[in-house]
Design a protein around this motif. Structure first.
Motif, PDB file in Angstrom:
ATOM      1  N   LEU A 236      25.216  46.531  35.913  1.00 29.76           N
ATOM      2  CA  LEU A 236      25.148  45.206  36.543  1.00 29.76           C
ATOM      3  C   LEU A 236      25.502  44.089  35.549  1.00 29.76           C
ATOM      4  O   LEU A 236      26.430  43.313  35.805  1.00 29.76           O
ATOM      5  CB  LEU A 236      23.769  45.002  37.166  1.00 29.76           C
ATOM      6  N   PRO A 237      24.824  43.966  34.404  1.00 32.34           N
ATOM      7  CA  PRO A 237      25.269  42.953  33.437  1.00 32.34           C
ATOM      8  C   PRO A 237      26.653  43.263  32.868  1.00 32.34           C
ATOM      9  O   PRO A 237      27.390  42.336  32.490  1.00 32.34           O
ATOM     10  CB  PRO A 237      24.189  42.986  32.348  1.00 32.34           C
ATOM     11  N   ALA A 238      27.014  44.545  32.802  1.00 33.17           N
ATOM     12  CA  ALA A 238      28.345  44.891  32.299  1.00 33.17           C
ATOM     13  C   ALA A 238      29.424  44.290  33.193  1.00 33.17           C
ATOM     14  O   ALA A 238      30.408  43.704  32.712  1.00 33.17           O
ATOM     15  CB  ALA A 238      28.502  46.410  32.212  1.00 33.17           C
ATOM     16  N   TYR A 239      29.242  44.406  34.513  1.00 30.04           N
ATOM     17  CA  TYR A 239      30.257  43.856  35.414  1.00 30.04           C
ATOM     18  C   TYR A 239      30.170  42.337  35.539  1.00 30.04           C
ATOM     19  O   TYR A 239      31.180  41.686  35.844  1.00 30.04           O
ATOM     20  CB  TYR A 239      30.216  44.545  36.780  1.00 30.04           C
ATOM     21  N   ALA A 240      29.026  41.773  35.267  1.00 28.68           N
ATOM     22  CA  ALA A 240      28.971  40.313  35.177  1.00 28.68           C
ATOM     23  C   ALA A 240      29.885  39.842  34.041  1.00 28.68           C
ATOM     24  O   ALA A 240      30.578  38.818  34.167  1.00 28.68           O
ATOM     25  CB  ALA A 240      27.535  39.848  34.948  1.00 28.68           C
ATOM     26  N   GLN A 241      29.921  40.611  32.949  1.00 29.55           N
ATOM     27  CA  GLN A 241      30.815  40.276  31.843  1.00 29.55           C
ATOM     28  C   GLN A 241      32.277  40.526  32.211  1.00 29.55           C
ATOM     29  O   GLN A 241      33.157  39.746  31.844  1.00 29.55           O
ATOM     30  CB  GLN A 241      30.433  41.078  30.605  1.00 29.55           C
ATOM     31  N   VAL A 242      32.547  41.615  32.924  1.00 29.08           N
ATOM     32  CA  VAL A 242      33.916  41.875  33.387  1.00 29.08           C
ATOM     33  C   VAL A 242      34.406  40.716  34.245  1.00 29.08           C
ATOM     34  O   VAL A 242      35.526  40.204  34.066  1.00 29.08           O
ATOM     35  CB  VAL A 242      33.985  43.193  34.189  1.00 29.08           C
ATOM     36  N   PHE A 243      33.569  40.282  35.167  1.00 32.40           N
ATOM     37  CA  PHE A 243      33.971  39.195  36.065  1.00 32.40           C
ATOM     38  C   PHE A 243      34.231  37.904  35.292  1.00 32.40           C
ATOM     39  O   PHE A 243      35.137  37.134  35.637  1.00 32.40           O
ATOM     40  CB  PHE A 243      32.902  38.977  37.125  1.00 32.40           C
ATOM     41  N   SER A 244      33.449  37.653  34.256  1.00 30.81           N
ATOM     42  CA  SER A 244      33.674  36.466  33.428  1.00 30.81           C
ATOM     43  C   SER A 244      35.024  36.555  32.720  1.00 30.81           C
ATOM     44  O   SER A 244      35.765  35.562  32.644  1.00 30.81           O
ATOM     45  CB  SER A 244      32.545  36.321  32.405  1.00 30.81           C
ATOM     46  N   LEU A 245      35.367  37.729  32.206  1.00 26.97           N
ATOM     47  CA  LEU A 245      36.658  37.923  31.549  1.00 26.97           C
ATOM     48  C   LEU A 245      37.807  37.690  32.525  1.00 26.97           C
ATOM     49  O   LEU A 245      38.787  37.013  32.202  1.00 26.97           O
ATOM     50  CB  LEU A 245      36.749  39.345  30.981  1.00 26.97           C
ATOM     51  N   VAL A 246      37.677  38.260  33.714  1.00 29.79           N
ATOM     52  CA  VAL A 246      38.744  38.124  34.708  1.00 29.79           C
ATOM     53  C   VAL A 246      38.874  36.676  35.163  1.00 29.79           C
ATOM     54  O   VAL A 246      39.983  36.137  35.261  1.00 29.79           O
ATOM     55  CB  VAL A 246      38.477  39.052  35.903  1.00 29.79           C
ATOM     56  N   GLU A 247      37.748  36.036  35.423  1.00 29.88           N
ATOM     57  CA  GLU A 247      37.768  34.652  35.905  1.00 29.88           C
ATOM     58  C   GLU A 247      38.467  33.715  34.923  1.00 29.88           C
ATOM     59  O   GLU A 247      39.153  32.773  35.332  1.00 29.88           O
ATOM     60  CB  GLU A 247      36.338  34.176  36.160  1.00 29.88           C
ATOM     61  N   SER A 248      38.321  33.978  33.630  1.00 24.54           N
ATOM     62  CA  SER A 248      38.911  33.092  32.625  1.00 24.54           C
ATOM     63  C   SER A 248      40.347  33.462  32.259  1.00 24.54           C
ATOM     64  O   SER A 248      40.983  32.761  31.468  1.00 24.54           O
ATOM     65  CB  SER A 248      38.055  33.108  31.349  1.00 24.54           C
ATOM     66  N   ASP A 249      40.862  34.525  32.845  1.00 28.38           N
ATOM     67  CA  ASP A 249      42.225  34.961  32.520  1.00 28.38           C
ATOM     68  C   ASP A 249      43.260  34.148  33.284  1.00 28.38           C
ATOM     69  O   ASP A 249      43.024  33.707  34.405  1.00 28.38           O
ATOM     70  CB  ASP A 249      42.386  36.450  32.861  1.00 28.38           C
ATOM     71  N   ARG A 250      44.416  33.998  32.673  1.00 24.93           N
ATOM     72  CA  ARG A 250      45.482  33.194  33.295  1.00 24.93           C
ATOM     73  C   ARG A 250      46.010  33.829  34.582  1.00 24.93           C
ATOM     74  O   ARG A 250      46.573  33.135  35.438  1.00 24.93           O
ATOM     75  CB  ARG A 250      46.637  33.008  32.309  1.00 24.93           C
ATOM     76  N   ASP A 251      45.840  35.138  34.730  1.00 26.70           N
ATOM     77  CA  ASP A 251      46.287  35.838  35.934  1.00 26.70           C
ATOM     78  C   ASP A 251      45.104  36.376  36.725  1.00 26.70           C
ATOM     79  O   ASP A 251      45.146  37.485  37.270  1.00 26.70           O
ATOM     80  CB  ASP A 251      47.223  36.991  35.548  1.00 26.70           C
ATOM     81  N   ALA A 252      44.055  35.575  36.818  1.00 29.07           N
ATOM     82  CA  ALA A 252      42.819  36.032  37.462  1.00 29.07           C
ATOM     83  C   ALA A 252      43.060  36.530  38.886  1.00 29.07           C
ATOM     84  O   ALA A 252      42.492  37.549  39.299  1.00 29.07           O
ATOM     85  CB  ALA A 252      41.792  34.902  37.470  1.00 29.07           C
ATOM     86  N   GLU A 253      43.902  35.859  39.657  1.00 27.94           N
ATOM     87  CA  GLU A 253      44.132  36.264  41.047  1.00 27.94           C
ATOM     88  C   GLU A 253      44.721  37.668  41.142  1.00 27.94           C
ATOM     89  O   GLU A 253      44.459  38.395  42.100  1.00 27.94           O
ATOM     90  CB  GLU A 253      45.049  35.261  41.741  1.00 27.94           C
ATOM     91  N   LEU A 254      45.492  38.052  40.110  1.00 28.34           N
ATOM     92  CA  LEU A 254      46.100  39.370  40.097  1.00 28.34           C
ATOM     93  C   LEU A 254      45.069  40.461  39.829  1.00 28.34           C
ATOM     94  O   LEU A 254      45.143  41.562  40.396  1.00 28.34           O
ATOM     95  CB  LEU A 254      47.200  39.422  39.033  1.00 28.34           C
ATOM     96  N   TYR A 255      44.067  40.164  38.979  1.00 29.64           N
ATOM     97  CA  TYR A 255      43.147  41.195  38.509  1.00 29.64           C
ATOM     98  C   TYR A 255      41.812  41.221  39.247  1.00 29.64           C
ATOM     99  O   TYR A 255      41.091  42.218  39.178  1.00 29.64           O
ATOM    100  CB  TYR A 255      42.900  41.019  37.010  1.00 29.64           C
ATOM    101  N   TRP A 256      41.469  40.158  39.967  1.00 34.81           N
ATOM    102  CA  TRP A 256      40.197  40.146  40.693  1.00 34.81           C
ATOM    103  C   TRP A 256      40.055  41.329  41.666  1.00 34.81           C
ATOM    104  O   TRP A 256      38.985  41.959  41.730  1.00 34.81           O
ATOM    105  CB  TRP A 256      40.018  38.832  41.436  1.00 34.81           C
ATOM    106  N   PRO A 257      41.084  41.666  42.453  1.00 33.64           N
ATOM    107  CA  PRO A 257      40.910  42.784  43.397  1.00 33.64           C
ATOM    108  C   PRO A 257      40.524  44.097  42.716  1.00 33.64           C
ATOM    109  O   PRO A 257      39.707  44.854  43.247  1.00 33.64           O
ATOM    110  CB  PRO A 257      42.274  42.873  44.092  1.00 33.64           C
ATOM    111  N   LYS A 258      41.103  44.364  41.551  1.00 32.34           N
ATOM    112  CA  LYS A 258      40.771  45.603  40.842  1.00 32.34           C
ATOM    113  C   LYS A 258      39.333  45.562  40.342  1.00 32.34           C
ATOM    114  O   LYS A 258      38.591  46.548  40.495  1.00 32.34           O
ATOM    115  CB  LYS A 258      41.728  45.799  39.667  1.00 32.34           C
ATOM    116  N   ALA A 259      38.931  44.456  39.721  1.00 30.67           N
ATOM    117  CA  ALA A 259      37.562  44.347  39.210  1.00 30.67           C
ATOM    118  C   ALA A 259      36.545  44.468  40.336  1.00 30.67           C
ATOM    119  O   ALA A 259      35.520  45.142  40.198  1.00 30.67           O
ATOM    120  CB  ALA A 259      37.398  43.020  38.471  1.00 30.67           C
ATOM    121  N   ALA A 260      36.824  43.810  41.463  1.00 25.31           N
ATOM    122  CA  ALA A 260      35.901  43.848  42.597  1.00 25.31           C
ATOM    123  C   ALA A 260      35.782  45.254  43.154  1.00 25.31           C
ATOM    124  O   ALA A 260      34.681  45.737  43.447  1.00 25.31           O
ATOM    125  CB  ALA A 260      36.377  42.886  43.684  1.00 25.31           C
TER     126      ALA A 260
END
Length: 328
Positions: A236-260
């Motif tokens: 749970l905290p691990a994926y909270a960190q993953v989501f933070s990394l993805v959210e701050s990435d320049r291509d967040a829209e591309l990578y959000w579906p995979k992380a989710a």
């Protein structure tokens, strides 16, 4: 002889007395010059003499270092302790119950030097009660430099971001200097999830290469994958960190579906096991999961849930309802 170790091998080990000699022996068979390898064993609060058994290899591994923790700090922090002590030009990890085929590291470093990439990823052999099964990294292209960002998506297929084993790779010192090899301190499980995401998002190049072999022991009773307690909820905290990394990435829209999709699949897996968990662990899972689910943008979350199979959707129904969203 070499003045600087060619490679540092970080070996976190807790209560691995039955296996640590296999791991250490395999490390004596990697190079003609034993000084080429620096082995850093982090004895993480063992009570079975693991550290002492590893120390017996000092003469065969002149670069051997033993770091002892009086009380366990967990896999992530233990690996970071080893990383802080590493001086090699390259870095890799080996769990205390696994081992390497002879010449494995020498072969991999030859490939890595030729390719001049930030890191390489490797296949492995899973050993379960003596049975060996080859498992391949999801990227089929071998021996060519690749952009690690290109091997994150698509969400519906297994990609290199799903192949999160830290020990299935060798990493340039420049990755450590850039802070890309550190794990989230304090996590006992799922520590490799934010680690692999950061590596693929921020490194410049990598390759998948064939190698003599990493032998990964499965089904060990002391493994955290076999023990159900609060440490299993570190995803749970691990994926909270993953989501933070993805959210701050320049291509967040591309990578959000995979992380989710990754998170929802892992969450469904744990919810299916909830009946086997102690009551307090199951209750904590159900009370905390909704908050992490809410970190996913609404549109991505809705689409991810809509694409789930019936079994996973049923597992998640209570969590989604509790978090204020309907799965219908």
């Amino acid at each position: 002889m070499v003045s600087q170790p060619l490679i540092s091998v970080i070996v976190p080990a807790k209560d691995q007395a039955p296996f640590i000699r296999d791991s250490m022996t395999s490390l004596t068979r990697q190079f003609e010059d034993s000084a080429a390898v620096e082995v850093i064993v982090v004895d993480d609060g063992s009570t079975d003499g693991t550290g002492e058994l590893a120390s017996a290899f000092t003469r065969r591994l002149p670069g051997l270092k033993i770091i002892r923790n009086e009380t366990p700090v967990g896999l992530a922090t233990a690996r970071n302790q080893g990383l802080d002590s590493a001086t090699g030009r390259y870095i890799t990890y080996l769990d205390g119950d696994d081992w390497l085929a002879p010449g494995h590291l020498a072969h991999v470093l030859d490939s890595m030097s030729t390719l001049d990439v930030d890191f390489v990823r490797l296949d492995h052999v899973r050993v379960t009660r003596g049975n060996r099964v080859q498992h391949y990294a999801p990227q089929a292209r071998r021996g060519v430099p690749l952009d690690p960002r290109n091997d994150i998506a698509p969400p519906t297929k297994s990609t290199m971001i799903d192949y999160a084993f830290a020990w299935a790779g060798v990493y340039s010192r420049r990755m450590a200097d850039a802070g890309l090899l550190r794990f989230p301190d304090g996590l006992f499980t799922a520590e490799d999830r934010p680690w692999i995401w950061r590596l693929h998002l921020q490194a410049k190049s990598y390759a998948v290469v064939n190698s003599p072999g990493i032998l990964y022991r499965r089904g060990v009773t002391t493994s955290l994958t076999q023990i159900v307690d609060m440490r299993q909820l570190d995803f749970l905290p691990a994926y909270a960190q993953v989501f933070s990394l993805v959210e701050s990435d320049r291509d967040a829209e591309l990578y959000w579906p995979k992380a989710a999709r990754q998170f929802v699949a892992i969450l469904a897996h744990h919810l299916n096991r909830a009946s086997q968990m102690p009551a307090d662990v199951a209750a904590s899972l159900r009370s905390r999961a909704g908050g992490v689910l809410q970190l996913i943008p609404d549109a991505i979350r809705a689409r991810t849930l809509a694409e789930l199979d019936a079994k996973r959707l049923q597992s998640l129904r209570t969590i989604v309802a509790t978090s204020g969203r309907s799965t219908r």
